[in-house]
Write a protein that holds these residues in place. Sequence first.
Motif, mmCIF file in Angstrom:
data_model
loop_
_atom_site.group_PDB
_atom_site.id
_atom_site.type_symbol
_atom_site.label_atom_id
_atom_site.label_comp_id
_atom_site.label_asym_id
_atom_site.label_seq_id
_atom_site.Cartn_x
_atom_site.Cartn_y
_atom_site.Cartn_z
ATOM 1 N N LEU A 11 0.830 -1.208 0.000
ATOM 2 C CA LEU A 11 0.000 0.000 0.000
ATOM 3 C C LEU A 11 0.863 1.256 0.000
ATOM 4 O O LEU A 11 0.531 2.255 -0.643
ATOM 5 C CB LEU A 11 -0.938 -0.008 1.209
ATOM 6 N N TRP A 12 1.980 1.199 0.729
ATOM 7 C CA TRP A 12 2.874 2.364 0.769
ATOM 8 C C TRP A 12 3.456 2.625 -0.621
ATOM 9 O O TRP A 12 3.552 3.777 -1.052
ATOM 10 C CB TRP A 12 3.973 2.149 1.789
ATOM 11 N N ASP A 13 3.857 1.559 -1.321
ATOM 12 C CA ASP A 13 4.362 1.724 -2.688
ATOM 13 C C ASP A 13 3.340 2.467 -3.552
ATOM 14 O O ASP A 13 3.688 3.383 -4.302
ATOM 15 C CB ASP A 13 4.639 0.357 -3.324
ATOM 16 N N ALA A 14 2.075 2.056 -3.437
ATOM 17 C CA ALA A 14 1.031 2.663 -4.266
ATOM 18 C C ALA A 14 0.762 4.107 -3.855
ATOM 19 O O ALA A 14 0.537 4.970 -4.713
ATOM 20 C CB ALA A 14 -0.246 1.826 -4.173
ATOM 21 N N HIS A 15 0.777 4.373 -2.552
ATOM 22 C CA HIS A 15 0.443 5.731 -2.095
ATOM 23 C C HIS A 15 1.459 6.754 -2.598
ATOM 24 O O HIS A 15 1.137 7.927 -2.768
ATOM 25 C CB HIS A 15 0.341 5.759 -0.565
ATOM 26 N N ALA A 16 2.720 6.307 -2.830
ATOM 27 C CA ALA A 16 3.751 7.235 -3.309
ATOM 28 C C ALA A 16 3.409 7.799 -4.679
ATOM 29 O O ALA A 16 3.914 8.864 -5.052
ATOM 30 C CB ALA A 16 5.108 6.525 -3.351
ATOM 31 N N HIS A 17 2.535 7.132 -5.427
ATOM 32 C CA HIS A 17 2.130 7.609 -6.748
ATOM 33 C C HIS A 17 0.963 8.604 -6.670
ATOM 34 O O HIS A 17 0.586 9.182 -7.694
ATOM 35 C CB HIS A 17 1.721 6.424 -7.630
ATOM 36 N N LEU A 18 0.397 8.785 -5.476
ATOM 37 C CA LEU A 18 -0.763 9.680 -5.321
ATOM 38 C C LEU A 18 -0.533 10.656 -4.170
ATOM 39 O O LEU A 18 -1.477 11.068 -3.494
ATOM 40 C CB LEU A 18 -2.031 8.854 -5.062
ATOM 41 N N LEU A 19 0.696 11.063 -3.986
ATOM 42 C CA LEU A 19 1.058 11.829 -2.802
ATOM 43 C C LEU A 19 0.286 13.145 -2.688
ATOM 44 O O LEU A 19 -0.067 13.575 -1.581
ATOM 45 C CB LEU A 19 2.564 12.120 -2.837
ATOM 46 N N GLU A 20 0.009 13.769 -3.832
ATOM 47 C CA GLU A 20 -0.672 15.072 -3.796
ATOM 48 C C GLU A 20 -2.132 14.960 -3.365
ATOM 49 O O GLU A 20 -2.791 15.983 -3.119
ATOM 50 C CB GLU A 20 -0.578 15.755 -5.164
ATOM 51 N N CYS A 21 -2.651 13.744 -3.261
ATOM 52 C CA CYS A 21 -4.048 13.553 -2.852
ATOM 53 C C CYS A 21 -4.219 13.527 -1.336
ATOM 54 O O CYS A 21 -5.355 13.529 -0.857
ATOM 55 C CB CYS A 21 -4.588 12.241 -3.426
ATOM 56 N N PHE A 22 -3.114 13.496 -0.597
ATOM 57 C CA PHE A 22 -3.203 13.306 0.844
ATOM 58 C C PHE A 22 -2.674 14.522 1.596
ATOM 59 O O PHE A 22 -1.863 15.287 1.085
ATOM 60 C CB PHE A 22 -2.404 12.063 1.260
ATOM 61 N N ASP A 23 -3.151 14.649 2.831
ATOM 62 C CA ASP A 23 -2.658 15.721 3.699
ATOM 63 C C ASP A 23 -1.326 15.369 4.341
ATOM 64 O O ASP A 23 -0.612 16.251 4.817
ATOM 65 C CB ASP A 23 -3.677 16.016 4.805
ATOM 66 N N SER A 24 -1.008 14.084 4.399
ATOM 67 C CA SER A 24 0.248 13.664 5.013
ATOM 68 C C SER A 24 0.709 12.363 4.377
ATOM 69 O O SER A 24 -0.067 11.675 3.704
ATOM 70 C CB SER A 24 0.074 13.469 6.531
ATOM 71 N N THR A 25 1.968 12.045 4.586
ATOM 72 C CA THR A 25 2.546 10.802 4.074
ATOM 73 C C THR A 25 3.304 10.114 5.195
ATOM 74 O O THR A 25 4.148 10.739 5.849
ATOM 75 C CB THR A 25 3.474 11.056 2.874
ATOM 76 N N PRO A 26 3.028 8.847 5.443
ATOM 77 C CA PRO A 26 3.771 8.155 6.494
ATOM 78 C C PRO A 26 5.168 7.795 6.036
ATOM 79 O O PRO A 26 5.405 7.525 4.855
ATOM 80 C CB PRO A 26 2.932 6.886 6.731
ATOM 81 N N ARG A 27 6.109 7.800 6.955
ATOM 82 C CA ARG A 27 7.427 7.277 6.662
ATOM 83 C C ARG A 27 7.384 5.757 6.801
ATOM 84 O O ARG A 27 6.694 5.225 7.674
ATOM 85 C CB ARG A 27 8.472 7.838 7.637
ATOM 86 N N LEU A 28 8.111 5.075 5.951
ATOM 87 C CA LEU A 28 8.210 3.618 6.015
ATOM 88 C C LEU A 28 9.587 3.279 6.558
ATOM 89 O O LEU A 28 10.603 3.680 5.986
ATOM 90 C CB LEU A 28 8.018 3.015 4.624
ATOM 91 N N ALA A 29 9.629 2.553 7.688
ATOM 92 C CA ALA A 29 10.901 2.305 8.376
ATOM 93 C C ALA A 29 11.148 0.815 8.533
ATOM 94 O O ALA A 29 10.390 0.123 9.217
ATOM 95 C CB ALA A 29 10.902 2.979 9.742
ATOM 96 N N PHE A 30 12.201 0.330 7.886
ATOM 97 C CA PHE A 30 12.655 -1.047 8.068
ATOM 98 C C PHE A 30 13.778 -1.013 9.107
ATOM 99 O O PHE A 30 14.876 -0.508 8.826
ATOM 100 C CB PHE A 30 13.177 -1.632 6.755
ATOM 101 N N LEU A 31 13.523 -1.535 10.294
ATOM 102 C CA LEU A 31 14.483 -1.468 11.386
ATOM 103 C C LEU A 31 14.783 -2.864 11.915
ATOM 104 O O LEU A 31 13.921 -3.752 11.881
ATOM 105 C CB LEU A 31 13.935 -0.598 12.528
ATOM 106 N N SER A 32 16.000 -3.059 12.412
ATOM 107 C CA SER A 32 16.361 -4.343 13.006
ATOM 108 C C SER A 32 17.462 -4.140 14.032
ATOM 109 O O SER A 32 18.196 -3.142 13.978
ATOM 110 C CB SER A 32 16.832 -5.323 11.930
ATOM 111 N N PRO A 33 17.609 -5.073 14.968
ATOM 112 C CA PRO A 33 18.669 -4.938 15.966
ATOM 113 C C PRO A 33 20.043 -5.365 15.462
ATOM 114 O O PRO A 33 21.057 -4.987 16.046
ATOM 115 C CB PRO A 33 18.210 -5.869 17.101
ATOM 116 N N GLU A 34 20.088 -6.159 14.384
ATOM 117 C CA GLU A 34 21.345 -6.699 13.890
ATOM 118 C C GLU A 34 21.429 -6.554 12.370
ATOM 119 O O GLU A 34 20.399 -6.524 11.688
ATOM 120 C CB GLU A 34 21.482 -8.185 14.253
ATOM 121 N N PRO A 35 22.655 -6.498 11.822
ATOM 122 C CA PRO A 35 22.798 -6.494 10.359
ATOM 123 C C PRO A 35 22.339 -7.830 9.769
ATOM 124 O O PRO A 35 22.116 -8.807 10.483
ATOM 125 C CB PRO A 35 24.312 -6.301 10.160
#
Length: 404
Positions: free
Chosen positions: A34-58
């Motif tokens: 859904l985040w991938d798709a929303h990036a193509h319609l950014l001007e339609c929204f009041d805000s955009t969430p950040r997408l964060a891939f996080l982990s404790p180890e490499p």
Amino acid sequence: MTAIDGAALLNEVEAFHRRFNVFPHEAAYVAVALWDAHAHLLECFDSTPRLAFLSPEPGSGKSRALEIVETLVPHPMVAVNASAAALFRAVSGVDGRPTILFDEIDTIFGPKAGDNEDLRGFLNAGHRRTGVTYRCIGDGGNQTVQAFPSYCAVAVAGLGSLPDTILTRSIVIRMRRRARNERVEPFRARIHEAEGHKLRDRLAKWAEQARGFVLGAWPEMPDGVTDRPADVWEPLLAIADAVGGQWPERAREACVTLVKAAQTTDKHSLGIRLLTDLRDHVLIGVDKLPTIAILDRLNALDDAPWADLDGKPLDNRRLARMLSEYMTADNGPIRSRNIRTAGGVLKGFHAEDLADAWARYCPPPPGLRPRSPDHGHEGETARRSAPCPASMAPIMGRACVEEH
């Protein structure tokens, strides 16, 4: 132009991620597609969430996840150690608004990095469509203030965590190393980038068709999702409603799952940790305790920071200072009061003074309904009881047992 089946297209986007990524749960695949798709319609929204891939180890697949996202979003800009100045100029450039992909974000905000307040400010401001970054332009006395647009989609990957102001604006995917029985297809850029770009182009065409439906949409939020989490998820739920099929239901299930996961892993501030520990481990079964007894209990808690705050245990001055930042139901700062004990009059804190802050700031106790700010001690009998420390019995006398 032939209409594009949005639900089928998102199914393909999700399948593309599954070929190369192992996410921790089903909700993550839904959210990322859904985040991938929303990036193509950014001007339609009041805000955009950040997408964060996080982990404790490499070695947990964060960078690979970002690589797959890169093939699917419009105008990807891979930024490693990019300055805030470079980023806000790119956002306002003539080449179109980029989708910024920040790998190794821990080098920017990790414990060994500086504060990077300019970059943090850019990422925070760019969450909102109205967000701008102000800079002085010109030389010497001919400088003028210019506002640079900051609104853009941002995905990040890194070790550890993020500053709270960014974390609360993010959909967080907690990545893990693959287990031995988890298999993915090797990603080969020369082969698979072209496949991702075909999906990206189809997403762009679908976005043109769906723009009228998404623009101004107010998707229904799942129960309990309000405030900042609702802001974060609103664009993604709008996309899900626009594509239809099973996506509206799957999106809301993913929303609830990831919002609850964020609340569980949210470390909160030290002040909220203090309030929560006072509620759940200290002022249990009693309506008041002297400060000396509160400190005794707090500093004895396992897996709590109170016995070692910058090399020193929590003391009465710091306890009083931290609690005074929060207010009672009467809108006065929480302060110690006199408590009459068998050993004399001691300074301490009353549960009724903390009740409003507990209800407003603390997560609900496990298995118990949250207390309302307007109901004082309602539901107090449902809370667990615990004896006073043995060392406090001679001082507290009846106060240690009268509520048990």
